[in-house]
Design a protein around this motif. Structure first.
Motif, short mmCIF file in Angstrom:
data_model
loop_
_atom_site.label_atom_id
_atom_site.label_comp_id
_atom_site.label_asym_id
_atom_site.label_seq_id
_atom_site.Cartn_x
_atom_site.Cartn_y
_atom_site.Cartn_z
N GLY A 43 5.49 -3.70 14.09
CA GLY A 43 5.60 -2.57 13.17
C GLY A 43 6.07 -2.89 11.82
O GLY A 43 5.57 -2.98 10.81
N ILE A 99 9.02 10.59 3.35
CA ILE A 99 8.27 10.01 4.47
C ILE A 99 8.36 8.49 4.42
O ILE A 99 8.66 7.83 5.41
CB ILE A 99 6.79 10.47 4.40
N ALA A 116 -2.37 9.92 2.52
CA ALA A 116 -2.91 8.59 2.77
C ALA A 116 -1.78 7.65 3.19
O ALA A 116 -1.95 6.80 4.07
CB ALA A 116 -3.61 8.06 1.52
N ASN A 117 -0.64 7.83 2.56
CA ASN A 117 0.52 7.01 2.90
C ASN A 117 0.93 7.25 4.36
O ASN A 117 1.17 6.32 5.12
CB ASN A 117 1.66 7.35 1.95
N THR A 118 0.99 8.52 4.74
CA THR A 118 1.36 8.85 6.12
C THR A 118 0.40 8.17 7.10
O THR A 118 0.83 7.54 8.07
CB THR A 118 1.29 10.38 6.32
N ARG A 152 7.85 13.27 10.37
CA ARG A 152 6.86 12.80 9.40
C ARG A 152 5.69 13.78 9.32
O ARG A 152 5.26 14.16 8.22
CB ARG A 152 6.36 11.42 9.81
N ALA A 179 -1.55 5.60 6.56
CA ALA A 179 -1.47 4.14 6.47
C ALA A 179 -0.29 3.63 7.29
O ALA A 179 -0.40 2.65 8.03
CB ALA A 179 -1.34 3.71 5.02
N MET A 180 0.84 4.32 7.17
CA MET A 180 2.03 3.90 7.92
C MET A 180 1.79 4.05 9.42
O MET A 180 2.13 3.19 10.22
CB MET A 180 3.23 4.74 7.50
N LEU A 218 1.07 4.02 -2.98
CA LEU A 218 0.70 5.43 -2.77
C LEU A 218 1.86 6.36 -3.13
O LEU A 218 1.68 7.39 -3.79
CB LEU A 218 0.27 5.65 -1.32
N THR A 219 3.07 5.98 -2.69
CA THR A 219 4.22 6.85 -2.96
C THR A 219 4.50 6.90 -4.46
O THR A 219 4.69 7.97 -5.04
CB THR A 219 5.45 6.34 -2.20
N LEU A 243 -9.20 4.25 4.76
CA LEU A 243 -8.69 2.87 4.83
C LEU A 243 -8.00 2.58 6.16
O LEU A 243 -8.32 1.60 6.83
CB LEU A 243 -7.76 2.59 3.65
N LEU A 252 0.84 -1.20 0.00
CA LEU A 252 0.00 0.00 0.00
C LEU A 252 0.87 1.26 0.00
O LEU A 252 0.67 2.18 -0.80
CB LEU A 252 -0.93 -0.01 1.22
N THR A 253 1.86 1.26 0.89
CA THR A 253 2.77 2.41 0.96
C THR A 253 3.50 2.62 -0.37
O THR A 253 3.59 3.73 -0.88
CB THR A 253 3.78 2.18 2.09
N ARG A 280 -0.50 1.36 10.66
CA ARG A 280 0.15 0.05 10.68
C ARG A 280 1.06 -0.07 11.90
O ARG A 280 1.06 -1.07 12.60
CB ARG A 280 0.95 -0.14 9.40
N GLU A 281 1.81 1.01 12.16
CA GLU A 281 2.75 0.96 13.28
C GLU A 281 2.03 0.85 14.62
O GLU A 281 2.59 0.36 15.58
CB GLU A 281 3.61 2.22 13.29
#
Lengths: 382, 385
Positions: free
Chosen positions: B385, A269, B275-277, B17, B279-280, A22-23, B367, A18-19, B283-284
């Motif tokens: 993580g 990021i 969205a990536n930020t 971040r 999502a990460m 997106l990136t 999501l 997913l990451t 997840r963590e």
């Protein structure tokens, strides 16, 4: 020095789908904008360059910025025609008429060119696509391919009203994607009569030897009876698109650079998170004997692989844009001009370099952080 | 309260971040706002149009003029209050790149119809007295450093030859959106000079600007006006000033559409980053969410935590972005000179910027929030993580 296998970097991307998506998606959008702008500019340039013939010379009134603004009086035109270097010449009238578009009904300026059979012969790139050529001394007209597609009443057999007369469309011509595709052609004398013009707009002359251009230009420039500008046809058409081309490329490149900052931040990021999440792994790699430089390379490779993915996606979508035709007003000529997106090998490489620069800029700081971790601290982080 | 504190703490946990994400948002919101403003600038002419002004031009197209004697016929049409003549001059000042609009107008009539151009009375009188005088707008004057008394040379493109004018007045706009990047000079001077240089091109008018007493009757008067010249050598087309200006916008529609599309692309770019930020982050923190649920918090509460954090980051980025838009737009406007006569950030643009930021904040949390709400306590506690 031992290098960390590339597979390590690539598989890391695969694990966090997913990451990665997106990136790379963010980068792909930036690459798309970047490539699309360059393709549009390339398409415009190609249309303009293919309009001019290398051995044709364009004579306009001095300081006139376009054919429509220009006016060459009959005696002056005769003088140009009589020059020894000239083997064939066409005295033409060029005007703009407001016509309705087929689909939207909005009004746009269409370039109408009055010319003689000799003038048609001076444009070898023009071929008939349907119907026949107009007959001299008649009120018949032929229309360019883009005009036939976009403007109402321009099909073969239809009649178009302008200049207080009805004109019968007898043919559609294909000018190979050049600016002529956005023009309407008819008989020069009929046109001048309906538009009440006494002077021609321009004179197009073919030279026996293209090398004789400089001598001809010098003689015409110094002739006191003439107030004309003499240019190679190709150069003239390049100048016609300079303003539009400059606008597209400056606006587009500025946007690409600003947007790329967003994508770089995205990559940064992601890569920082990758480094933070794998601190123990990095410690283990170092303990196994991999040098700092190898760690740096591995993380940079990961960022670059991400960028490559974005590049492939972005360019793939951008290449589909080649099917799209753009039609807008050319500021210089004030007339409608149709052109398309054109993907060239140069743009493929330019966008690759652009994507790589984004990946590098986004990946270098996180990679440095990874490389600087001390073995003991990193191993303890687990 | 506890909830908000938790969100703030969470948002600030990864300062780098969060900082980078906010920076990305600021850039995206800023460029979105600037692009919308560019599109708005395209419509400046149409937005400045007055309902009581009509424009009459040659029906063939704008490049064809009309005979001067039409003026009297137009004036005689019932409902017409005033008629002014205007010709687009299209001269070159020093270099073709230094473009600005120039019009030859019959000043006495014309400026009566454009009350939004404000003059110092004394300067206006000096301009009306000087046959070769010219007026320039404030923005144009500032771009090229024109001052009252300066000589302004132009090279003619449509009207051949070299022309020289003296700046007699500088006009101000009544409102911030008034176009002050234009130059005007006397139509009579243009006509007299053409009489000498190319006699057959004298007494020709580019457009007539017609002021009517009652804006509600504009359609009817336009028709009556065009009927006067039907089947004549130069048939006319009369429309409201707004329709006339929108006609120009329509000709470059493809460019406007392109800029609009691109302005939304930047929102999607930042959506991907945001969205990536999130999502990460989610997840963590899966094990934390599982812990919260184990303590008895509802899945909705956990999802709200993710959404709240996302919205908080988006709001900060959006507000800073909007705040930056105004100074950057002002700077951009001075840099581009007269290219965009009016470059004002509209209220609608600001609203759209904030709306886009909020939409990104919500979409980015969808999501990850769902995932956090659905995580099974056992799996979450086991996750690493």
């Amino acid at each position: 020095m031992k290098a960390i296998p590339l597979a390590y970097s690539v598989r890391n991307l695969w694990t966090r789908k997913l990451t990665t998506a997106l990136t790379a998606g963010g980068m792909a959008l930036v690459v798309f904008v970047f490539a699309a702008v360059l393709m549009l500019d390339a398409g415009l340039r190609q249309a303009m360059v293919s309009t001019g013939q290398p051995d044709n010379v364009m004579v306009t009134r001095r300081s006139a910025g376009s054919e429509v603004q220009s006016g060459v009086e009959r005696p002056q035109a005769a003088l140009v025609e009589a020059q020894p270097e000239v083997v064939a010449a066409s005295k033409e009238t060029v005007v703009l008429i407001a016509q309705h578009k087929r689909d939207s009904g909005t009004v746009s300026n269409v370039t109408v060119r009055g010319l003689s059979p000799q003038g048609i012969a001076l444009r070898p790139q023009v071929r008939l696509a349907a119907g026949r050529m107009f007959r001299p001394a008649s009120t018949e007209i032929v229309v360019g391919r883009s005009i036939a597609q976009r403007f109402a009443g321009t099909g073969v057999g239809e009649r178009l009203r302008f200049g207080a007369r009805d004109w019968l469309v007898v043919g559609v011509f294909d000018a190979g994607g050049s600016a002529f595709d956005s023009e309407i052609w008819g008989d020069v004398d009929q046109m001048m009569q309906s538009f009440r013009r006494q002077a021609y707009s321009t004179v197009i002359a073919r030279l026996a030897d293209p090398g004789a251009f400089d001598a001809l230009k010098r003689r015409l420039d110094s002739d006191p009876r003439l107030t004309v500008d003499v240019k190679r046809e190709r150069q003239f058409y390049e100048e016609q698109s300079a303003a539009l081309s400059g606008f597209i490329s400056i606006l587009g490149l500025t946007l690409s650079v600003i947007f790329s900052i967003g994508a770089m931040i995205g990559a940064m990021i992601t890569m920082y998170a990758a480094v933070a999440g794998r601190t123990a792994e990095i410690g283990a790699l170092r303990a196994l004997g991999f040098r700092r430089r190898a760690i740096l390379t591995a993380f940079l490779a990961e960022a670059l692989a991400l960028a490559a993915l974005g590049w492939a996606l972005g360019l793939g979508v951008a290449s589909l844009m080649q099917l799209v035709h753009i039609s807008t007003m050319n500021w210089q000529s004030f007339g409608e001009l149709a052109f398309s997106f054109k993907l060239t090998p140069k743009i493929v490489l330019q966008s690759l370099a652009f994507a790589a620069a984004m990946g590098f800029a986004g990946g270098v700081l996180p990679a440095l952080r990874a490389a600087r971790l001390s073995i003991v601290d990193a191993l303890r982080a687990a | 309260m506890q909830f908000l504190k938790l969100i703030a703490r969470n948002a600030l946990r990864h300062k780098l971040r969060t900082g980078l994400t906010v920076l990305g948002l600021v850039i995206a919101v800023l460029s979105f706002g600037l692009l919308q403003t560019v599109v708005g600038a395209w419509y400046a002419g149409a937005n400045n149009a007055a309902p009581d002004r009509l424009v009459t031009r040659n029906a063939i197209s704008l490049v064809f003029p009309m005979p001067l004697h039409y003026r009297d016929k137009i004036r005689a049409v019932p409902g017409v209050k005033r008629v002014g003549t205007a010709n687009w001059f299209g001269g070159i000042y020093q270099d073709p790149k230094k473009f600005f609009p120039q019009f030859a107008v019959d000043a006495a009539q014309y400026f009566e119809m454009y009350p939004e151009y404000r003059f110092a009375e004394e300067e206006k009188r000096a301009f009306l007295r000087d046959r070769r005088g010219a007026v320039v707008g404030r923005k144009l004057a500032e771009t090229y450093g024109f001052r009252v008394g300066d000589t302004l040379p132009l090279r003619g493109t449509i009207f051949p030859g070299d022309w020289s004018f003296t700046v007699r007045a500088i006009y101000e706009g009544a409102e911030a959106r008034t176009d002050t990047s234009q130059m005007f000079f006397h139509w009579d001077y243009l006509n007299e000079t053409m009489k000498r240089r190319v006699p057959r091109r004298a007494d020709q008018v580019g457009v007539f600007v017609v002021q009517i007493a009652d804006p509600a009757r504009s359609a009817e008067i336009s028709q009556a006006l065009d009927a006067q010249f039907r089947n004549s050598a130069a048939e006319t087309l009369t429309e409201t000033e707004k329709a006339f200006q929108l006609g120009f916008v329509a000709m470059t529609e493809a460019i406007v559409v392109g800029i609009r599309v691109v302005s939304f692309v930047v929102v999607f770019i930042i959506l991907a980053v945001m969205a990536n930020t999130m999502a990460m982050t989610a997840r963590e923190r899966l094990s934390e969410y599982a812990t919260l649920k184990a303590l008895g918090f509802a899945p909705g509460y956990v999802a709200a935590l993710v959404l709240g954090e996302s919205l908080a980051i988006a709001a900060v980025g959006g507000l800073v972005g909007v705040g930056c838009t105004f100074p950057v737009a002002a700077w951009f406007s001075t840099q581009t000179g007269t290219l965009f006569p009016v470059f004002e950030v509209s209220l609608a643009t600001t609203a759209m910027q904030l709306g886009a930021a909020l939409a990104v904040g919500i979409a980015a949390a969808l999501l990850p929030g769902q995932r956090a709400a659905r995580v099974r306590i056992v799996d979450g506690l086991r996750a690493i993580g």
